[in-house]
Design a protein around this motif. Structure first.
Motif, short mmCIF file in Angstrom:
data_model
loop_
_atom_site.label_atom_id
_atom_site.label_comp_id
_atom_site.label_asym_id
_atom_site.label_seq_id
_atom_site.Cartn_x
_atom_site.Cartn_y
_atom_site.Cartn_z
N ARG A 7 0.77 -1.25 0.10
CA ARG A 7 0.07 -0.15 0.09
C ARG A 7 0.96 1.27 0.02
N GLU A 8 2.01 1.11 0.64
CA GLU A 8 2.86 2.31 0.79
C GLU A 8 3.42 2.99 -0.39
N SER A 9 3.72 1.85 -1.29
CA SER A 9 4.19 1.99 -2.54
C SER A 9 3.19 2.56 -3.79
N THR A 10 2.19 2.00 -3.36
CA THR A 10 0.94 2.43 -4.57
C THR A 10 0.47 3.83 -3.85
N ILE A 11 0.48 4.15 -2.69
CA ILE A 11 0.02 5.40 -2.28
C ILE A 11 1.40 6.57 -2.69
N ASP A 12 2.44 6.22 -2.70
CA ASP A 12 3.62 7.10 -3.43
C ASP A 12 3.43 7.19 -4.63
N ARG A 13 3.00 6.22 -5.52
CA ARG A 13 2.64 6.62 -6.85
C ARG A 13 1.34 7.63 -7.14
N ILE A 14 0.57 7.37 -6.15
CA ILE A 14 -0.64 8.09 -6.41
C ILE A 14 -0.06 9.75 -6.13
N ALA A 15 0.66 9.99 -5.17
CA ALA A 15 1.08 11.12 -4.63
C ALA A 15 1.85 11.61 -5.82
N ILE A 16 2.57 11.09 -6.26
CA ILE A 16 3.83 11.38 -7.49
C ILE A 16 3.06 11.71 -8.48
N SER A 17 1.95 10.98 -9.10
CA SER A 17 0.98 11.35 -10.22
C SER A 17 0.29 12.64 -10.15
N ILE A 18 0.06 12.80 -8.94
CA ILE A 18 -0.90 14.13 -8.68
C ILE A 18 0.13 15.38 -8.63
N GLY A 19 1.27 15.04 -7.99
CA GLY A 19 2.18 16.15 -7.85
C GLY A 19 2.84 16.48 -9.13
N ARG A 20 2.79 15.59 -10.37
CA ARG A 20 3.37 15.96 -11.63
C ARG A 20 2.69 17.50 -12.22
N LYS A 21 1.44 17.25 -11.67
CA LYS A 21 0.75 18.64 -12.51
C LYS A 21 0.01 19.35 -11.28
N GLY A 22 0.00 19.21 -10.13
CA GLY A 22 -0.61 19.59 -9.16
C GLY A 22 0.26 19.81 -8.15
N THR A 23 -0.19 20.32 -6.72
CA THR A 23 0.52 20.03 -5.61
C THR A 23 0.55 18.59 -5.08
N LYS A 24 1.80 18.17 -4.78
CA LYS A 24 1.93 16.82 -4.47
C LYS A 24 1.61 16.63 -2.87
N PRO A 25 0.33 15.87 -2.58
CA PRO A 25 -0.27 15.74 -1.19
C PRO A 25 0.99 14.94 -0.33
N GLN A 26 0.74 15.27 0.78
CA GLN A 26 1.53 14.94 1.89
C GLN A 26 1.24 14.04 3.02
N GLY A 27 1.96 13.41 3.64
CA GLY A 27 1.36 12.67 4.75
C GLY A 27 0.41 11.49 4.27
N LEU A 28 0.25 10.79 3.21
CA LEU A 28 -0.60 9.81 2.82
C LEU A 28 -0.34 8.50 3.24
N ASN A 29 1.19 8.43 3.42
CA ASN A 29 1.70 7.14 3.84
C ASN A 29 1.30 6.87 5.36
N ALA A 30 0.66 7.75 6.09
CA ALA A 30 0.06 7.42 7.31
C ALA A 30 -1.22 6.45 7.06
N LEU A 31 -1.76 6.52 5.90
CA LEU A 31 -2.98 5.61 5.54
C LEU A 31 -2.41 4.33 5.00
N ALA A 32 -1.19 3.79 5.09
CA ALA A 32 -0.73 2.63 4.44
C ALA A 32 -1.17 1.54 5.41
N ALA A 33 -1.00 1.58 6.71
CA ALA A 33 -1.14 0.62 7.80
C ALA A 33 -2.48 0.02 8.01
N CYS A 34 -2.96 -1.11 7.94
CA CYS A 34 -4.03 -1.90 8.12
C CYS A 34 -4.27 -2.57 9.35
#
Length: 295
Positions: free
Chosen positions: A118-145
């Protein structure tokens, strides 16, 4: 005498008949009670069997994202779907491994690797958004289940604390990464000294030697992630030492090498992305993610 005898016989028949009736009634009562107990026991067993090992739930990622640029939407949606796929796979594994491993089996073999993916996938999501907008921070806090223990004993006993992250399973486009956090392969780890207790050491492919020229503007970030790769290996070797004798035959693969591979894959992705911002993004580096145990 001839007349008294029939009366006596009649009385005897009545007494015997009454005794037989009482015995029959007692048998019925006893059988009914037994049937009731059996029925109760059956219900209890049914409940016990119905109570499974619980379900895995993870925080909702989709609801925590900022506005997604149109050019990133397809990639973000794909990774959100992958997050859900990962949760489904983890729940399937939870069901299929009931009773396996030691008290920490679920955490080590299911929740840990899932968090890595999940952490790796969430990283890719943040990077995708950051390419054309503001990269979201702190999303990795959502990785743990967590494991919602809605059923019987956790696989082998590892009750992960229920965390109330109910948002996951219903997130159509959320958690679904098919295999991120388990990538291994990093700064050549062959050099982790042999362990005194003979359990061996974890060795991973060297990443630094496989990189193209690193742009000056990316050097600090690349160096930081290369150091992180080595830290991950050191932590895995420490864990290898501290868990000697735990789990079943696949414990090291499931609880140490798998999660390490996921962490490494995520870190290697960041290295490639950093280089690609000002140069040519290297391809195929994730082949270096998987590590092995050298005995």
């Amino acid at each position: 005498m001839s007349r008294a005898l029939p009366k006596y016989n009649k009385r005897r028949v009545v007494v015997i008949g009454a005794a037989a009736a009482l015995a029959l009634t007692g048998a019925v009562v006893v059988n009914s009670a037994l049937a009731g107990e059996s029925s109760k026991g059956g219900a209890t067993n049914a409940q016990t069997l119905a109570a499974g090992p619980g379900t895995i739930t993870c925080p909702d990622v989709a609801s925590q994202l900022p506005a997604v640029p149109a050019t990133a939407k397809a990639e973000v949606d794909r990774n959100l779907a992958l997050l859900q796929t990962q949760i489904n796979e983890a729940n399937t594994r939870l069901q299929n491994t009931v009773g396996q491993g030691g008290p920490n089996f679920v955490q080590n073999a299911i929740l840990g690797p899932l968090e890595g993916k999940r952490e790796s996938t969430i990283d890719r999501i943040a990077i995708s958004i950051g390419r054309k907008g503001t990269k979201p921070q702190g999303l990795n806090a959502l990785a743990a289940c967590t494991l919602n223990a809605g059923g019987a004993a956790n696989n082998g006993g590892a009750a992960a604390p229920a965390n109330g992250n109910a948002g996951n399973k219903g997130n159509a486009g959320n958690n679904g990464n098919a295999g991120n956090k388990g990538n291994a392969g990093n700064n050549g780890n062959a050099g982790n000294a042999g362990n005194a207790n003979g359990v061996g050491t974890i060795a991973c492919p060297d990443v630094a030697s496989q990189l193209p020229a690193v742009p000056a503007t990316a050097k600090a970030e690349v160096d930081r992630n290369l150091a992180l790769l080595q830290t991950q290996i050191n932590e895995a070797n420490t864990r290898l030492q501290n868990t000697v004798g735990q789990g079943g035959p696949n414990f090291v693969q499931n609880a140490i090498l798998g999660p390490l591979q996921g962490k490494r894959e995520s870190t290697i992705d960041r290295i490639a992305i950093s280089i690609g911002r000002k140069g040519t993004k290297p391809q195929g580096l994730n082949a270096l993610a998987a590590c092995t145990l050298n005995k």
